[in-house]
Design an enzyme around this catalytic site. Structure first.
Site, PDB file in Angstrom:
ATOM      1  N   ASP A 263      18.761  -6.709  -0.928  1.00 30.36           N
ATOM      2  CA  ASP A 263      18.093  -5.363  -1.351  1.00 30.36           C
ATOM      3  C   ASP A 263      18.042  -4.585  -0.238  1.00 30.36           C
ATOM      4  O   ASP A 263      17.704  -3.190   0.045  1.00 30.36           O
ATOM      5  CB  ASP A 263      16.553  -5.349  -1.806  1.00 30.36           C
ATOM      6  CG  ASP A 263      15.683  -6.357  -0.942  1.00 30.36           C
ATOM      7  OD1 ASP A 263      16.084  -7.495  -0.830  1.00 30.36           O
ATOM      8  OD2 ASP A 263      14.845  -5.825  -0.440  1.00 30.36           O
TER       9      ASP A 263
ATOM     10  N   ASP B  50       0.873  -1.049  -0.085  1.00 36.81           N
ATOM     11  CA  ASP B  50      -0.249   0.034   0.088  1.00 36.81           C
ATOM     12  C   ASP B  50       0.814   1.170  -0.179  1.00 36.81           C
ATOM     13  O   ASP B  50       0.425   2.206   0.022  1.00 36.81           O
ATOM     14  CB  ASP B  50      -1.022  -0.131   1.212  1.00 36.81           C
ATOM     15  CG  ASP B  50      -0.430  -0.110   2.609  1.00 36.81           C
ATOM     16  OD1 ASP B  50       1.132  -0.038   2.424  1.00 36.81           O
ATOM     17  OD2 ASP B  50      -0.873  -0.179   3.532  1.00 36.81           O
TER      18      ASP B  50
HETATM   19  P1  AMP Z   1      11.325  -4.955   2.995  1.00 34.16           P
HETATM   20  O1  AMP Z   1      11.124  -6.238   3.460  1.00 34.16           O
HETATM   21  O2  AMP Z   1      10.867  -3.647   4.042  1.00 34.16           O
HETATM   22  O3  AMP Z   1      12.806  -4.537   2.712  1.00 34.16           O
HETATM   23  O4  AMP Z   1      10.700  -4.562   1.812  1.00 34.16           O
HETATM   24  C1  AMP Z   1      10.947  -5.362   0.492  1.00 34.16           C
HETATM   25  C2  AMP Z   1      10.253  -4.918  -0.731  1.00 34.16           C
HETATM   26  O5  AMP Z   1       8.920  -4.644  -0.499  1.00 34.16           O
HETATM   27  C3  AMP Z   1      10.788  -3.326  -1.017  1.00 34.16           C
HETATM   28  O6  AMP Z   1      10.773  -3.125  -2.465  1.00 34.16           O
HETATM   29  C4  AMP Z   1       9.693  -2.328  -0.364  1.00 34.16           C
HETATM   30  O7  AMP Z   1       9.952  -1.199  -1.144  1.00 34.16           O
HETATM   31  C5  AMP Z   1       8.492  -3.292  -0.405  1.00 34.16           C
HETATM   32  N1  AMP Z   1       7.365  -2.961   0.280  1.00 34.16           N
HETATM   33  C6  AMP Z   1       7.568  -3.308   1.649  1.00 34.16           C
HETATM   34  N2  AMP Z   1       6.421  -2.843   2.180  1.00 34.16           N
HETATM   35  C7  AMP Z   1       5.560  -2.052   1.304  1.00 34.16           C
HETATM   36  C8  AMP Z   1       4.450  -1.483   1.256  1.00 34.16           C
HETATM   37  N3  AMP Z   1       3.789  -1.506   2.598  1.00 34.16           N
HETATM   38  N4  AMP Z   1       4.071  -1.028   0.333  1.00 34.16           N
HETATM   39  C9  AMP Z   1       4.624  -0.988  -0.751  1.00 34.16           C
HETATM   40  N5  AMP Z   1       5.859  -1.597  -1.083  1.00 34.16           N
HETATM   41  C10 AMP Z   1       6.323  -2.329   0.305  1.00 34.16           C
HETATM   42 MG    MG Z   2      13.975  -3.170   2.325  1.00 33.68          MG
END
Ligand code: AMP
Ligand code: MG
Length: 495
Positions: A258, A129
Protein backbone atom coordinates in the site's frame (compact mmCIF):
# COMPACT_ATOMS: atom_id res chain seq x y z
CA UNK A 1 -18.94 11.98 9.28
CA UNK A 2 -20.13 15.50 9.97
CA UNK A 3 -18.13 18.37 8.64
CA UNK A 4 -18.50 22.05 9.36
CA UNK A 5 -16.84 23.70 6.35
CA UNK A 6 -18.76 26.69 5.05
CA UNK A 7 -18.95 26.18 1.29
CA UNK A 8 -19.92 29.81 0.66
CA UNK A 9 -16.35 30.59 1.76
CA UNK A 10 -14.67 28.70 -1.10
CA UNK A 11 -11.21 29.93 -1.95
CA UNK A 12 -10.50 30.37 -5.65
CA UNK A 13 -6.83 29.67 -6.37
CA UNK A 14 -7.22 30.36 -10.08
CA UNK A 15 -6.39 26.73 -10.91
CA UNK A 16 -8.32 24.54 -13.32
CA UNK A 17 -9.35 21.37 -11.48
CA UNK A 18 -10.02 18.19 -13.46
CA UNK A 19 -10.76 15.75 -10.61
CA UNK A 20 -9.94 12.73 -12.78
CA UNK A 21 -9.86 10.24 -9.92
CA UNK A 22 -13.31 11.37 -8.76
CA UNK A 23 -14.65 10.41 -12.19
CA UNK A 24 -13.86 6.74 -11.51
CA UNK A 25 -17.05 6.50 -9.44
CA UNK A 26 -17.93 5.99 -5.82
CA UNK A 27 -16.66 2.41 -5.60
CA UNK A 28 -13.24 3.98 -5.46
CA UNK A 29 -13.65 6.55 -2.70
CA UNK A 30 -15.77 8.47 -0.24
CA UNK A 31 -16.31 12.19 -0.79
CA UNK A 32 -15.78 14.25 2.35
CA UNK A 33 -14.30 17.46 3.71
CA UNK A 34 -11.32 17.82 6.01
CA UNK A 35 -11.74 18.17 9.78
CA UNK A 36 -10.81 21.64 10.92
CA UNK A 37 -7.72 22.50 12.99
CA UNK A 38 -7.34 25.68 14.99
CA UNK A 39 -4.70 28.40 14.63
CA UNK A 40 -2.64 27.07 11.70
CA UNK A 41 0.88 28.34 11.05
CA UNK A 42 3.34 27.81 8.20
CA UNK A 43 6.19 25.42 8.96
CA UNK A 44 7.70 24.89 5.52
CA UNK A 45 6.86 25.94 1.97
CA UNK A 46 8.27 25.04 -1.41
CA UNK A 47 8.18 27.74 -4.08
CA UNK A 48 9.46 25.17 -6.61
CA UNK A 49 6.42 22.95 -6.08
CA UNK A 50 4.06 25.94 -6.24
CA UNK A 51 5.55 26.74 -9.63
CA UNK A 52 4.99 23.18 -10.88
CA UNK A 53 1.34 23.29 -9.87
CA UNK A 54 0.92 26.67 -11.53
CA UNK A 55 0.21 28.37 -8.21
CA UNK A 56 1.64 31.87 -7.84
CA UNK A 57 4.35 31.92 -5.18
CA UNK A 58 2.57 34.76 -3.34
CA UNK A 59 -0.13 32.31 -2.30
CA UNK A 60 2.44 30.75 0.02
CA UNK A 61 2.33 33.93 2.08
CA UNK A 62 -1.44 34.15 2.25
CA UNK A 63 -3.60 33.40 5.27
CA UNK A 64 -6.36 32.21 2.95
CA UNK A 65 -4.19 29.39 1.58
CA UNK A 66 -2.97 28.58 5.08
CA UNK A 67 -6.58 28.06 6.21
CA UNK A 68 -7.46 26.11 3.06
CA UNK A 69 -4.51 23.70 3.18
CA UNK A 70 -4.92 22.87 6.86
CA UNK A 71 -8.48 21.94 5.91
CA UNK A 72 -10.45 24.85 7.37
CA UNK A 73 -11.66 26.36 4.12
CA UNK A 74 -12.87 24.64 0.94
CA UNK A 75 -11.04 25.25 -2.36
CA UNK A 76 -13.25 26.10 -5.32
CA UNK A 77 -13.35 23.40 -7.99
CA UNK A 78 -12.01 20.56 -5.83
CA UNK A 79 -13.92 17.40 -4.83
CA UNK A 80 -12.12 16.19 -1.70
CA UNK A 81 -12.19 12.43 -1.26
CA UNK A 82 -10.54 9.56 0.59
CA UNK A 83 -9.77 6.60 -1.66
CA UNK A 84 -10.07 2.94 -0.75
CA UNK A 85 -7.22 0.48 -1.14
CA UNK A 86 -5.93 -2.69 0.48
CA UNK A 87 -2.48 -4.19 0.74
CA UNK A 88 0.13 -6.54 2.10
CA UNK A 89 1.78 -5.24 5.26
CA UNK A 90 5.01 -6.89 6.39
CA UNK A 91 4.32 -9.76 4.02
CA UNK A 92 0.79 -10.49 5.25
CA UNK A 93 -2.49 -9.71 3.52
CA UNK A 94 -3.94 -6.85 5.58
CA UNK A 95 -7.31 -6.46 3.84
CA UNK A 96 -8.88 -3.05 3.44
CA UNK A 97 -6.81 0.00 4.38
CA UNK A 98 -7.43 3.21 2.40
CA UNK A 99 -6.70 6.87 2.92
CA UNK A 100 -7.09 6.91 6.68
CA UNK A 101 -5.82 10.44 7.10
CA UNK A 102 -5.27 11.78 3.58
CA UNK A 103 -7.73 13.67 1.41
CA UNK A 104 -7.28 13.97 -2.32
CA UNK A 105 -8.37 17.45 -3.40
CA UNK A 106 -8.21 16.64 -7.13
CA UNK A 107 -5.81 17.11 -10.02
CA UNK A 108 -5.09 20.37 -11.75
CA UNK A 109 -4.44 21.28 -15.37
CA UNK A 110 -0.71 20.81 -14.70
CA UNK A 111 -1.45 17.08 -14.35
CA UNK A 112 -0.70 16.99 -10.63
CA UNK A 113 -2.90 15.79 -7.80
CA UNK A 114 -2.93 17.59 -4.46
CA UNK A 115 -3.50 15.65 -1.28
CA UNK A 116 -3.81 16.84 2.32
CA UNK A 117 -2.12 14.32 4.64
CA UNK A 118 -3.27 14.49 8.24
CA UNK A 119 -6.61 16.18 7.43
CA UNK A 120 -8.73 14.17 9.84
CA UNK A 121 -10.85 11.04 10.10
CA UNK A 122 -12.13 9.23 7.03
CA UNK A 123 -14.16 6.02 6.66
CA UNK A 124 -10.77 4.26 6.28
CA UNK A 125 -9.18 5.54 9.51
CA UNK A 126 -9.72 2.20 11.28
CA UNK A 127 -8.19 2.62 14.77
CA UNK A 128 -6.33 5.83 13.85
CA UNK A 129 -7.17 9.44 14.60
CA UNK A 130 -6.81 10.74 11.05
CA UNK A 131 -3.96 13.00 12.07
CA UNK A 132 -0.24 13.29 11.41
CA UNK A 133 2.19 14.83 13.90
CA UNK A 134 4.51 17.78 13.26
CA UNK A 135 7.61 15.57 13.53
CA UNK A 136 6.66 13.12 10.78
CA UNK A 137 5.17 15.88 8.62
CA UNK A 138 8.44 17.84 8.61
CA UNK A 139 10.29 14.64 7.72
CA UNK A 140 7.91 13.92 4.85
CA UNK A 141 8.04 17.50 3.54
CA UNK A 142 11.83 17.66 3.56
CA UNK A 143 12.42 14.16 2.25
CA UNK A 144 10.00 14.57 -0.66
CA UNK A 145 11.99 17.55 -1.85
CA UNK A 146 15.32 15.92 -0.99
CA UNK A 147 14.53 12.94 -3.20
CA UNK A 148 13.52 15.22 -6.03
CA UNK A 149 16.78 17.14 -5.58
CA UNK A 150 18.66 13.84 -5.84
CA UNK A 151 16.89 13.05 -9.11
CA UNK A 152 14.83 10.23 -7.54
CA UNK A 153 11.16 10.03 -8.50
CA UNK A 154 9.01 10.93 -5.51
CA UNK A 155 5.76 12.47 -4.43
CA UNK A 156 6.46 16.15 -3.79
CA UNK A 157 5.38 18.45 -0.97
CA UNK A 158 4.05 21.97 -1.39
CA UNK A 159 3.99 22.83 2.28
CA UNK A 160 3.64 21.68 5.84
CA UNK A 161 1.29 23.55 8.13
CA UNK A 162 1.22 23.12 11.89
CA UNK A 163 -1.43 23.57 14.55
CA UNK A 164 -1.07 23.36 18.32
CA UNK A 165 -3.95 20.87 18.50
CA UNK A 166 -2.72 17.90 20.58
CA UNK A 167 -2.21 14.48 18.98
CA UNK A 168 -1.48 11.45 21.11
CA UNK A 169 1.33 9.13 20.02
CA UNK A 170 3.85 7.57 22.47
CA UNK A 171 3.88 11.07 23.95
CA UNK A 172 1.60 14.02 23.40
CA UNK A 173 2.57 15.81 20.17
CA UNK A 174 0.92 18.40 17.93
CA UNK A 175 -0.85 18.12 14.58
CA UNK A 176 0.31 19.11 11.12
CA UNK A 177 -0.90 18.71 7.55
CA UNK A 178 1.36 18.18 4.55
CA UNK A 179 0.11 19.13 1.10
CA UNK A 180 1.49 16.36 -1.07
CA UNK A 181 1.70 16.61 -4.83
CA UNK A 182 2.09 13.83 -7.42
CA UNK A 183 0.78 12.91 -10.87
CA UNK A 184 -1.09 10.13 -9.06
CA UNK A 185 -1.27 8.67 -5.56
CA UNK A 186 -2.51 5.30 -6.84
CA UNK A 187 -0.75 2.42 -5.12
CA UNK A 188 -0.27 -1.28 -5.84
CA UNK A 189 -2.81 -1.71 -3.04
CA UNK A 190 -5.56 -0.02 -5.06
CA UNK A 191 -5.29 -2.86 -7.61
CA UNK A 192 -5.05 -5.51 -4.92
CA UNK A 193 -8.22 -4.14 -3.33
CA UNK A 194 -10.49 -4.70 -6.34
CA UNK A 195 -8.79 -7.91 -7.38
CA UNK A 196 -9.07 -9.58 -3.97
CA UNK A 197 -12.70 -8.49 -3.68
CA UNK A 198 -13.50 -10.04 -7.06
CA UNK A 199 -14.50 -6.61 -8.45
CA UNK A 200 -12.92 -7.17 -11.84
CA UNK A 201 -14.94 -4.46 -13.59
CA UNK A 202 -13.56 -1.86 -11.18
CA UNK A 203 -10.10 -3.41 -11.52
CA UNK A 204 -10.27 -2.83 -15.28
CA UNK A 205 -11.60 0.72 -14.85
CA UNK A 206 -8.64 1.47 -12.57
CA UNK A 207 -6.06 -0.10 -14.89
CA UNK A 208 -7.50 1.72 -17.92
CA UNK A 209 -7.42 4.99 -15.99
CA UNK A 210 -3.75 4.50 -15.11
CA UNK A 211 -2.79 3.45 -18.64
CA UNK A 212 -4.70 6.31 -20.30
CA UNK A 213 -3.29 8.97 -18.02
CA UNK A 214 0.21 7.73 -17.25
CA UNK A 215 1.25 4.86 -19.52
CA UNK A 216 -0.46 5.50 -22.89
CA UNK A 217 2.36 3.66 -24.73
CA UNK A 218 1.02 0.41 -23.25
CA UNK A 219 -1.63 0.56 -25.96
CA UNK A 220 0.73 1.43 -28.81
CA UNK A 221 0.95 -2.08 -30.13
CA UNK A 222 -2.53 -3.50 -30.72
CA UNK A 223 -1.15 -7.09 -30.57
CA UNK A 224 0.24 -6.60 -27.08
CA UNK A 225 -1.68 -7.20 -23.89
CA UNK A 226 -1.98 -3.67 -22.43
CA UNK A 227 -2.20 -4.93 -18.84
CA UNK A 228 0.95 -7.02 -19.18
CA UNK A 229 2.57 -3.95 -20.76
CA UNK A 230 1.43 -1.94 -17.72
CA UNK A 231 2.98 -4.47 -15.34
CA UNK A 232 6.22 -4.32 -17.29
CA UNK A 233 6.25 -0.51 -17.32
CA UNK A 234 5.63 -0.38 -13.56
CA UNK A 235 8.37 -2.99 -13.05
CA UNK A 236 10.83 -0.83 -14.98
CA UNK A 237 10.03 2.32 -13.01
CA UNK A 238 10.15 0.46 -9.71
CA UNK A 239 13.52 -1.03 -10.69
CA UNK A 240 14.92 2.42 -11.44
CA UNK A 241 13.64 3.77 -8.13
CA UNK A 242 14.98 0.82 -6.14
CA UNK A 243 18.40 1.13 -7.80
CA UNK A 244 18.54 4.82 -6.94
CA UNK A 245 17.66 4.08 -3.31
CA UNK A 246 20.49 1.58 -3.06
CA UNK A 247 23.03 3.86 -4.75
CA UNK A 248 22.30 6.84 -2.51
CA UNK A 249 21.91 4.79 0.67
CA UNK A 250 18.19 5.38 1.25
CA UNK A 251 16.17 3.04 3.43
CA UNK A 252 12.40 3.41 2.95
CA UNK A 253 11.43 1.53 6.09
CA UNK A 254 7.87 0.37 5.26
CA UNK A 255 7.74 -1.14 1.79
CA UNK A 256 4.22 -2.50 2.21
CA UNK A 257 2.30 -2.84 -1.06
CA UNK A 258 0.00 0.00 0.00
CA UNK A 259 3.06 2.27 0.07
CA UNK A 260 4.20 1.35 -3.46
CA UNK A 261 3.33 3.89 -6.13
CA UNK A 262 1.99 2.67 -9.47
CA UNK A 263 4.21 5.36 -11.02
CA UNK A 264 7.40 4.19 -9.32
CA UNK A 265 7.48 7.25 -7.05
CA UNK A 266 9.00 7.11 -3.60
CA UNK A 267 5.85 7.39 -1.51
CA UNK A 268 4.69 7.54 2.11
CA UNK A 269 7.64 8.77 4.08
CA UNK A 270 7.52 7.26 7.53
CA UNK A 271 10.53 5.73 9.30
CA UNK A 272 12.88 6.27 6.33
CA UNK A 273 16.60 6.89 6.81
CA UNK A 274 19.64 7.83 4.78
CA UNK A 275 22.48 5.61 5.97
CA UNK A 276 25.07 7.20 8.19
CA UNK A 277 27.72 4.44 8.55
CA UNK A 278 27.40 1.83 5.84
CA UNK A 279 25.66 -1.22 7.25
CA UNK A 280 24.10 -3.26 4.45
CA UNK A 281 21.68 -4.99 6.83
CA UNK A 282 20.57 -1.75 8.48
CA UNK A 283 16.93 -1.69 9.62
CA UNK A 284 15.73 1.90 10.04
CA UNK A 285 12.23 1.14 11.30
CA UNK A 286 12.13 0.21 14.99
CA UNK A 287 8.74 -1.46 14.41
CA UNK A 288 10.33 -3.84 11.85
CA UNK A 289 11.51 -6.44 14.34
CA UNK A 290 12.17 -9.16 11.75
CA UNK A 291 14.22 -6.85 9.52
CA UNK A 292 11.99 -7.50 6.53
CA UNK A 293 12.72 -4.04 5.16
CA UNK A 294 16.47 -3.96 5.87
CA UNK A 295 18.47 -1.80 3.46
CA UNK A 296 19.92 -4.70 1.49
CA UNK A 297 16.55 -6.47 1.19
CA UNK A 298 14.83 -3.55 -0.55
CA UNK A 299 15.41 -4.74 -4.15
CA UNK A 300 14.05 -8.22 -3.35
CA UNK A 301 11.07 -6.66 -1.56
CA UNK A 302 10.37 -4.39 -4.52
CA UNK A 303 10.21 -7.55 -6.65
CA UNK A 304 7.99 -9.28 -4.09
CA UNK A 305 5.65 -6.29 -4.17
CA UNK A 306 5.59 -6.33 -7.97
CA UNK A 307 4.67 -10.02 -7.77
CA UNK A 308 1.70 -9.03 -5.60
CA UNK A 309 0.73 -6.47 -8.22
CA UNK A 310 1.07 -9.13 -10.93
CA UNK A 311 -1.21 -11.41 -8.95
CA UNK A 312 -3.75 -8.59 -8.66
CA UNK A 313 -3.59 -7.84 -12.40
CA UNK A 314 -3.85 -11.49 -13.44
CA UNK A 315 -7.63 -11.35 -14.07
CA UNK A 316 -6.91 -8.64 -16.66
CA UNK A 317 -3.69 -10.06 -18.10
CA UNK A 318 -5.25 -13.51 -18.47
CA UNK A 319 -2.14 -15.57 -19.10
CA UNK A 320 0.23 -16.26 -16.25
CA UNK A 321 3.22 -16.55 -18.61
CA UNK A 322 2.70 -12.98 -19.79
CA UNK A 323 2.64 -11.74 -16.21
CA UNK A 324 5.82 -13.66 -15.36
CA UNK A 325 7.62 -12.30 -18.43
CA UNK A 326 6.59 -8.73 -17.55
CA UNK A 327 7.79 -9.17 -13.97
CA UNK A 328 11.04 -10.67 -15.11
CA UNK A 329 12.11 -7.37 -16.66
CA UNK A 330 12.61 -6.07 -13.11
CA UNK A 331 15.77 -8.10 -12.51
CA UNK A 332 17.80 -6.99 -15.51
CA UNK A 333 16.56 -3.39 -15.34
CA UNK A 334 17.42 -3.16 -11.66
CA UNK A 335 20.91 -4.56 -12.22
CA UNK A 336 21.55 -2.35 -15.23
CA UNK A 337 20.28 0.75 -13.45
CA UNK A 338 22.32 0.09 -10.31
CA UNK A 339 25.48 -0.68 -12.28
CA UNK A 340 25.15 2.56 -14.25
CA UNK A 341 24.66 4.50 -11.01
CA UNK A 342 27.70 2.87 -9.40
CA UNK A 343 29.83 3.60 -12.47
CA UNK A 344 28.88 7.26 -12.11
CA UNK A 345 29.62 7.24 -8.38
CA UNK A 346 33.04 5.77 -9.16
CA UNK A 347 33.71 8.25 -11.97
CA UNK A 348 33.87 5.57 -14.66
CA UNK A 349 33.00 7.46 -17.79
CA UNK A 350 32.56 4.55 -20.20
CA UNK A 351 30.29 1.51 -20.17
CA UNK A 352 32.00 -1.09 -22.34
CA UNK A 353 32.44 -4.60 -20.96
CA UNK A 354 35.84 -3.92 -19.42
CA UNK A 355 34.49 -0.89 -17.57
CA UNK A 356 31.49 -2.87 -16.44
CA UNK A 357 33.76 -5.53 -14.98
CA UNK A 358 35.93 -2.87 -13.32
CA UNK A 359 32.86 -1.30 -11.77
CA UNK A 360 31.55 -4.61 -10.44
CA UNK A 361 34.81 -5.55 -8.76
CA UNK A 362 35.44 -2.06 -7.33
CA UNK A 363 31.89 -1.74 -6.01
CA UNK A 364 31.81 -5.14 -4.37
CA UNK A 365 35.14 -4.59 -2.67
CA UNK A 366 34.53 -1.04 -1.53
CA UNK A 367 31.14 -1.87 -0.04
CA UNK A 368 32.76 -4.69 1.93
CA UNK A 369 35.47 -2.29 3.13
CA UNK A 370 32.93 0.39 4.06
CA UNK A 371 30.90 -2.14 6.06
CA UNK A 372 33.91 -3.66 7.86
CA UNK A 373 35.31 -0.24 8.76
CA UNK A 374 31.89 1.25 9.59
CA UNK A 375 32.56 4.20 7.31
CA UNK A 376 30.06 6.98 6.73
CA UNK A 377 28.49 6.23 3.34
CA UNK A 378 27.83 9.75 1.97
CA UNK A 379 31.06 11.25 3.34
CA UNK A 380 33.13 8.46 1.78
CA UNK A 381 31.72 9.05 -1.71
CA UNK A 382 31.97 12.81 -1.47
CA UNK A 383 35.58 12.70 -0.27
CA UNK A 384 36.41 10.22 -3.02
CA UNK A 385 34.86 12.65 -5.54
CA UNK A 386 37.18 15.39 -4.26
CA UNK A 387 40.31 13.24 -4.44
CA UNK A 388 41.33 14.33 -7.92
CA UNK A 389 40.84 10.84 -9.37
CA UNK A 390 43.26 9.45 -6.79
CA UNK A 391 45.92 12.16 -6.66
CA UNK A 392 45.03 13.30 -3.14
CA UNK A 393 43.40 10.55 -1.08
CA UNK A 394 44.38 11.46 2.49
CA UNK A 395 40.84 12.51 3.46
CA UNK A 396 39.49 9.21 2.16
CA UNK A 397 42.12 7.03 3.84
CA UNK A 398 41.56 8.57 7.26
CA UNK A 399 38.01 7.17 7.27
CA UNK A 400 39.31 3.58 7.51
CA UNK A 401 40.97 1.45 10.20
CA UNK A 402 42.16 -1.00 7.55
CA UNK A 403 44.77 1.23 5.93
CA UNK A 404 46.28 -1.52 3.77
CA UNK A 405 42.83 -2.49 2.52
CA UNK A 406 41.77 1.00 1.48
CA UNK A 407 45.17 1.83 -0.03
CA UNK A 408 45.05 -1.25 -2.22
CA UNK A 409 41.52 -0.40 -3.26
CA UNK A 410 42.34 3.26 -4.01
CA UNK A 411 45.26 2.09 -6.14
CA UNK A 412 42.96 -0.15 -8.19
CA UNK A 413 40.36 2.58 -8.44
CA UNK A 414 42.77 5.26 -9.68
CA UNK A 415 44.06 2.77 -12.27
CA UNK A 416 40.42 2.06 -13.21
CA UNK A 417 39.72 5.72 -13.94
CA UNK A 418 43.18 6.57 -15.35
CA UNK A 419 41.92 6.25 -18.92
CA UNK A 420 39.74 9.34 -18.41
CA UNK A 421 40.55 12.98 -17.73
CA UNK A 422 40.79 13.59 -13.98
CA UNK A 423 38.63 16.70 -14.30
CA UNK A 424 35.88 14.78 -16.03
CA UNK A 425 36.06 12.00 -13.45
CA UNK A 426 35.71 14.52 -10.62
CA UNK A 427 32.90 16.39 -12.35
CA UNK A 428 30.91 13.19 -12.90
CA UNK A 429 31.48 12.07 -9.30
CA UNK A 430 30.54 15.42 -7.81
CA UNK A 431 27.19 15.33 -9.57
CA UNK A 432 26.64 11.67 -8.65
CA UNK A 433 27.62 11.73 -4.96
CA UNK A 434 25.55 14.21 -2.97
CA UNK A 435 27.12 16.39 -0.32
CA UNK A 436 23.83 16.85 1.54
CA UNK A 437 21.38 14.10 2.48
CA UNK A 438 18.54 14.29 5.00
CA UNK A 439 20.21 12.43 7.82
CA UNK A 440 18.06 11.57 10.83
CA UNK A 441 19.82 13.98 13.14
CA UNK A 442 19.38 16.91 10.71
CA UNK A 443 15.66 16.25 10.53
CA UNK A 444 15.59 15.88 14.31
CA UNK A 445 17.31 19.23 14.90
CA UNK A 446 14.89 20.99 12.54
CA UNK A 447 11.95 19.31 14.30
CA UNK A 448 13.15 20.37 17.76
CA UNK A 449 13.51 23.99 16.60
CA UNK A 450 10.13 23.88 14.86
CA UNK A 451 8.47 22.72 18.08
CA UNK A 452 9.77 25.98 19.57
CA UNK A 453 8.33 27.82 16.52
CA UNK A 454 11.73 28.40 14.92
CA UNK A 455 11.44 27.27 11.29
CA UNK A 456 14.79 28.53 10.02
CA UNK A 457 16.32 25.05 10.00
CA UNK A 458 13.44 23.70 7.94
CA UNK A 459 14.11 26.51 5.47
CA UNK A 460 17.88 25.90 5.42
CA UNK A 461 17.49 22.17 4.95
CA UNK A 462 14.98 22.66 2.15
CA UNK A 463 17.38 25.01 0.38
CA UNK A 464 20.33 22.60 0.74
CA UNK A 465 18.38 19.49 -0.19
CA UNK A 466 16.97 21.13 -3.31
CA UNK A 467 20.52 21.21 -4.72
CA UNK A 468 22.38 18.53 -2.74
CA UNK A 469 25.28 18.23 -5.17
CA UNK A 470 26.27 21.89 -4.77
CA UNK A 471 28.89 22.90 -2.21
CA UNK A 472 26.97 25.55 -0.19
CA UNK A 473 30.19 26.43 1.69
CA UNK A 474 28.39 28.28 4.50
CA UNK A 475 26.59 25.07 5.50
CA UNK A 476 29.47 22.62 6.04
CA UNK A 477 28.01 21.49 9.36
CA UNK A 478 25.04 19.97 7.53
CA UNK A 479 27.44 17.75 5.54
CA UNK A 480 29.42 16.60 8.57
CA UNK A 481 29.41 13.30 10.46
CA UNK A 482 26.35 12.67 12.60
CA UNK A 483 26.77 13.43 16.33
CA UNK A 484 26.94 10.49 18.75
CA UNK A 485 23.32 10.95 19.79
CA UNK A 486 22.15 10.33 16.20
CA UNK A 487 22.47 6.56 16.59
CA UNK A 488 20.03 6.72 19.49
CA UNK A 489 17.22 8.28 17.43
CA UNK A 490 14.40 5.76 17.22
CA UNK A 491 12.07 6.09 14.27
CA UNK A 492 9.05 3.80 14.26
CA UNK A 493 5.82 3.49 12.26
CA UNK A 494 4.28 5.96 14.72
CA UNK A 495 3.65 9.12 12.77
P1 AMP B 1 1.25 3.82 6.78
O1 AMP B 1 1.91 2.81 7.64
O2 AMP B 1 1.47 5.24 7.20
O3 AMP B 1 1.49 3.60 5.33
O4 AMP B 1 -0.32 3.62 7.00
C1 AMP B 1 -0.99 2.39 6.79
C2 AMP B 1 -2.48 2.61 6.81
O5 AMP B 1 -2.87 3.16 8.06
C3 AMP B 1 -3.00 3.57 5.78
O6 AMP B 1 -4.26 3.13 5.38
C4 AMP B 1 -3.08 4.88 6.52
O7 AMP B 1 -4.02 5.76 5.97
C5 AMP B 1 -3.52 4.40 7.88
N1 AMP B 1 -3.10 5.32 8.96
C6 AMP B 1 -1.85 5.53 9.42
N2 AMP B 1 -1.86 6.42 10.43
C7 AMP B 1 -3.14 6.80 10.61
C8 AMP B 1 -3.80 7.68 11.50
N3 AMP B 1 -3.15 8.38 12.42
N4 AMP B 1 -5.15 7.80 11.38
C9 AMP B 1 -5.83 7.09 10.46
N5 AMP B 1 -5.27 6.24 9.61
C10 AMP B 1 -3.94 6.08 9.67
MG1 MG C 1 0.94 4.38 3.72
Amino acid sequence: MTRTLDHSQQLDLGLTWRNSFAQLGEDFYTLLDAQTLSKPYWVGRSAAVALEIGLHEDWLKSDELLEALIGNRPIAGTRPLASVYSGHQFGQWAGQLGDGRALLLGDTAAGLELQLKGAGLTPYSRMGDGRAVLRSSIREFLCSEAMHGLGIASSRALCVIGSDAPVRREILETAAVVTRVAPSFIRFGHFEHFSYNGQHGQLKTLADHVIDRHYPHCRDNADDNPYAALLQAVSLRTATMAAQWQAVGFCHGVMNTDNMSILGLTLDYGPFQFLDTFDPAHVCNHSDTSGRYAFNRQPAIAYWNLSSLAQALLPLIGEQDLAIAALDSFKSSFTNALEALMRAKLGILASDETQQATQRALTEDVLALLARNRVDYSIFWRRLSHSGAGSDTGAVRELFFDQAGIEAWLQRWSEGVSAFSADQVSALMLRSNPKYVLRNHLGEQAIRAARAKDFTQVDSLLMLLESPFDEHPAYEAYADFPPDWASGIEISCSS
